[in-house]
Design a protein around this motif. Structure first.
Motif, PDB file in Angstrom:
ATOM      1  N   VAL A  41       1.108  -1.019  -0.153  1.00 36.46           N
ATOM      2  CA  VAL A  41      -0.290  -0.013  -0.285  1.00 36.46           C
ATOM      3  C   VAL A  41       0.966   1.099   0.126  1.00 36.46           C
ATOM      4  O   VAL A  41       1.873   1.550   1.008  1.00 36.46           O
ATOM      5  N   ARG A  42       0.594   2.092  -1.230  1.00 33.58           N
ATOM      6  CA  ARG A  42       1.672   3.227  -1.481  1.00 33.58           C
ATOM      7  C   ARG A  42       0.613   4.501  -1.423  1.00 33.58           C
ATOM      8  O   ARG A  42       0.135   4.428  -1.144  1.00 33.58           O
ATOM      9  N   ASP A  43       1.335   6.138  -0.810  1.00 32.73           N
ATOM     10  CA  ASP A  43       0.740   7.246  -0.115  1.00 32.73           C
ATOM     11  C   ASP A  43       0.656   7.771  -1.517  1.00 32.73           C
ATOM     12  O   ASP A  43       2.089   7.736  -2.016  1.00 32.73           O
ATOM     13  N   PRO A  44      -0.136   7.819  -1.960  1.00 37.33           N
ATOM     14  CA  PRO A  44      -0.544   8.027  -3.520  1.00 37.33           C
ATOM     15  C   PRO A  44       1.007   9.708  -3.353  1.00 37.33           C
ATOM     16  O   PRO A  44       0.757  10.067  -5.178  1.00 37.33           O
ATOM     17  N   ARG A  45       0.740  10.279  -3.239  1.00 37.31           N
ATOM     18  CA  ARG A  45       1.202  11.826  -3.154  1.00 37.31           C
ATOM     19  C   ARG A  45       3.004  11.227  -2.883  1.00 37.31           C
ATOM     20  O   ARG A  45       3.444  11.715  -4.057  1.00 37.31           O
ATOM     21  N   THR A  46       3.867  10.351  -1.784  1.00 42.49           N
ATOM     22  CA  THR A  46       5.088   9.945  -1.801  1.00 42.49           C
ATOM     23  C   THR A  46       5.304   9.025  -2.629  1.00 42.49           C
ATOM     24  O   THR A  46       6.685   8.794  -2.907  1.00 42.49           O
ATOM     25  N   ARG A  47       4.064   8.266  -2.598  1.00 41.32           N
ATOM     26  CA  ARG A  47       4.860   6.457  -3.623  1.00 41.32           C
ATOM     27  C   ARG A  47       5.265   5.722  -2.750  1.00 41.32           C
ATOM     28  O   ARG A  47       5.711   4.728  -2.720  1.00 41.32           O
ATOM     29  N   GLN A  48       5.311   6.280  -1.302  1.00 40.07           N
ATOM     30  CA  GLN A  48       6.025   5.501  -0.525  1.00 40.07           C
ATOM     31  C   GLN A  48       5.181   4.449   0.607  1.00 40.07           C
ATOM     32  O   GLN A  48       3.844   5.194   0.542  1.00 40.07           O
ATOM     33  N   VAL A  49       5.766   3.475   0.559  1.00 40.16           N
ATOM     34  CA  VAL A  49       5.139   2.094   1.566  1.00 40.16           C
ATOM     35  C   VAL A  49       4.515   2.749   2.604  1.00 40.16           C
ATOM     36  O   VAL A  49       5.488   3.087   3.926  1.00 40.16           O
ATOM     37  N   ILE A  50       3.182   2.981   3.416  1.00 45.56           N
ATOM     38  CA  ILE A  50       3.065   2.839   3.923  1.00 45.56           C
ATOM     39  C   ILE A  50       2.246   1.539   4.984  1.00 45.56           C
ATOM     40  O   ILE A  50       1.385   1.518   6.064  1.00 45.56           O
ATOM     41  N   GLY A  51       2.066   0.774   4.444  1.00 46.95           N
ATOM     42  CA  GLY A  51       1.180  -0.498   4.719  1.00 46.95           C
ATOM     43  C   GLY A  51       1.804  -1.508   3.740  1.00 46.95           C
ATOM     44  O   GLY A  51       1.744  -1.469   2.412  1.00 46.95           O
ATOM     45  N   GLY A  52       0.528  -3.389   4.289  1.00 47.14           N
ATOM     46  CA  GLY A  52       0.506  -3.902   3.132  1.00 47.14           C
ATOM     47  C   GLY A  52       0.926  -5.277   3.598  1.00 47.14           C
ATOM     48  O   GLY A  52       0.907  -5.683   4.867  1.00 47.14           O
ATOM     49  N   LEU A  53       0.844  -6.294   2.639  1.00 45.33           N
ATOM     50  CA  LEU A  53       1.184  -7.757   3.562  1.00 45.33           C
ATOM     51  C   LEU A  53       2.864  -8.010   2.589  1.00 45.33           C
ATOM     52  O   LEU A  53       2.683  -8.203   1.892  1.00 45.33           O
ATOM     53  N   THR A  54       2.861  -8.823   3.568  1.00 45.73           N
ATOM     54  CA  THR A  54       4.442 -10.250   2.753  1.00 45.73           C
ATOM     55  C   THR A  54       4.576 -10.809   3.110  1.00 45.73           C
ATOM     56  O   THR A  54       3.471 -10.893   3.936  1.00 45.73           O
ATOM     57  N   GLY A  55       4.479 -12.186   2.942  1.00 47.52           N
ATOM     58  CA  GLY A  55       5.140 -13.217   3.317  1.00 47.52           C
ATOM     59  C   GLY A  55       5.515 -14.108   2.329  1.00 47.52           C
ATOM     60  O   GLY A  55       6.617 -13.372   1.356  1.00 47.52           O
ATOM     61  N   ARG A  56       5.437 -15.340   1.619  1.00 46.92           N
ATOM     62  CA  ARG A  56       6.085 -16.391   0.636  1.00 46.92           C
ATOM     63  C   ARG A  56       5.490 -17.521   1.002  1.00 46.92           C
ATOM     64  O   ARG A  56       4.911 -18.167   0.649  1.00 46.92           O
ATOM     65  N   THR A  57       5.627 -18.078  -0.722  1.00 48.08           N
ATOM     66  CA  THR A  57       4.813 -19.299  -1.115  1.00 48.08           C
ATOM     67  C   THR A  57       5.734 -20.787  -0.902  1.00 48.08           C
ATOM     68  O   THR A  57       7.500 -19.578  -1.659  1.00 48.08           O
ATOM     69  N   SER A  58       5.848 -21.556  -0.254  1.00 48.91           N
ATOM     70  CA  SER A  58       6.593 -22.324  -1.054  1.00 48.91           C
ATOM     71  C   SER A  58       6.286 -23.631  -0.559  1.00 48.91           C
ATOM     72  O   SER A  58       5.686 -24.447   0.164  1.00 48.91           O
ATOM     73  N   LEU A  59       6.594 -24.681  -1.277  1.00 42.43           N
ATOM     74  CA  LEU A  59       6.033 -26.164  -1.540  1.00 42.43           C
ATOM     75  C   LEU A  59       4.553 -26.506  -1.263  1.00 42.43           C
ATOM     76  O   LEU A  59       3.907 -26.924  -0.514  1.00 42.43           O
ATOM     77  N   GLY A  60       3.748 -25.131  -1.650  1.00 42.72           N
ATOM     78  CA  GLY A  60       2.515 -25.903  -2.262  1.00 42.72           C
ATOM     79  C   GLY A  60       1.547 -24.950  -0.633  1.00 42.72           C
ATOM     80  O   GLY A  60       0.174 -24.617  -0.577  1.00 42.72           O
ATOM     81  N   LEU A  61       2.601 -24.264  -0.047  1.00 46.81           N
ATOM     82  CA  LEU A  61       2.359 -23.224   1.058  1.00 46.81           C
ATOM     83  C   LEU A  61       2.145 -21.788   1.110  1.00 46.81           C
ATOM     84  O   LEU A  61       3.305 -21.713   0.499  1.00 46.81           O
ATOM     85  N   PHE A  62       1.433 -21.382   1.384  1.00 43.31           N
ATOM     86  CA  PHE A  62       1.276 -19.665   1.906  1.00 43.31           C
ATOM     87  C   PHE A  62       1.685 -19.739   3.065  1.00 43.31           C
ATOM     88  O   PHE A  62       0.804 -19.539   3.995  1.00 43.31           O
ATOM     89  N   PHE A  63       2.761 -18.224   3.069  1.00 48.40           N
ATOM     90  CA  PHE A  63       2.712 -18.218   4.708  1.00 48.40           C
ATOM     91  C   PHE A  63       2.419 -16.074   4.364  1.00 48.40           C
ATOM     92  O   PHE A  63       3.623 -15.908   4.328  1.00 48.40           O
ATOM     93  N   VAL A  64       1.603 -16.294   5.581  1.00 47.11           N
ATOM     94  CA  VAL A  64       1.494 -14.657   5.889  1.00 47.11           C
ATOM     95  C   VAL A  64       2.723 -14.353   6.984  1.00 47.11           C
ATOM     96  O   VAL A  64       2.434 -14.481   8.159  1.00 47.11           O
ATOM     97  N   ASP A  65       4.003 -13.828   6.560  1.00 54.46           N
ATOM     98  CA  ASP A  65       4.877 -12.826   7.781  1.00 54.46           C
ATOM     99  C   ASP A  65       4.874 -11.780   8.495  1.00 54.46           C
ATOM    100  O   ASP A  65       4.434 -12.173   9.729  1.00 54.46           O
TER     101      ASP A  65
END
Length: 155
Positions: free
Chosen positions: A52-76
């Protein structure tokens, strides 16, 4: 009961740190990835993020990070600033991440949250509680959750 003596082996130094270098973390991650590839023949570990980016500054202000591996999605990690909560944005971020995980062939997802964070939010999005481990502050717990991605159809 006596403590077993360490087995002889190559000389190593153990370092406990609260500031590992990115290269240190990458070395451990890469070694585990190699081991998994050797055991499974599958090489599918990839990061996944919905930013999620601030539309004015383009800075990331939130969101989700994770990974996929061996058929699983990990929300970090998943966070939104308070002013962006409660309007459906969080549900949309999670939906987009789950859709990408499905597109990568994942059939299930896992995460943990803390009792004072967002277990109710995830439950509303179709996630189920696996268990809980007590943590600080007293009375709080880490709630481990899962979701079937292939079978769940929303609602």
């Amino acid at each position: 009961m006596p403590v077993p003596e360490p087995r002889p082996g190559p000389r190593t130094d153990l370092v406990v740190t609260d500031a590992p270098m990115p290269a240190d973390i990458a070395a451990i991650s890469d070694a585990l990835d190699r081991f998994n590839r050797e055991k499974t023949g599958v090489d599918d570990r990839r990061p996944l993020a919905v930013l999620v980016r601030d539309p004015r500054t383009r800075q990331v202000i939130g969101g989700l990070t994770g990974r996929t591996s061996l058929g699983l999605f990990f929300v970090d990690l998943f966070v939104l600033p308070p002013e962006l909560r409660g309007n459906g944005l969080g549900a949309e971020i999670l939906r987009q991440a789950e859709d990408e995980a499905r597109a990568r062939g994942c059939c299930a997802a896992v995460l943990y949250t803390i009792t004072f964070q967002a277990p109710d939010f995830y439950r509303k999005q179709g996630w189920e509680r696996l268990g809980e481990v007590p943590c600080d502050p007293p009375g709080a717990g880490r709630v481990f959750m899962t979701k079937e991605l292939a079978a769940w159809s929303g609602g």
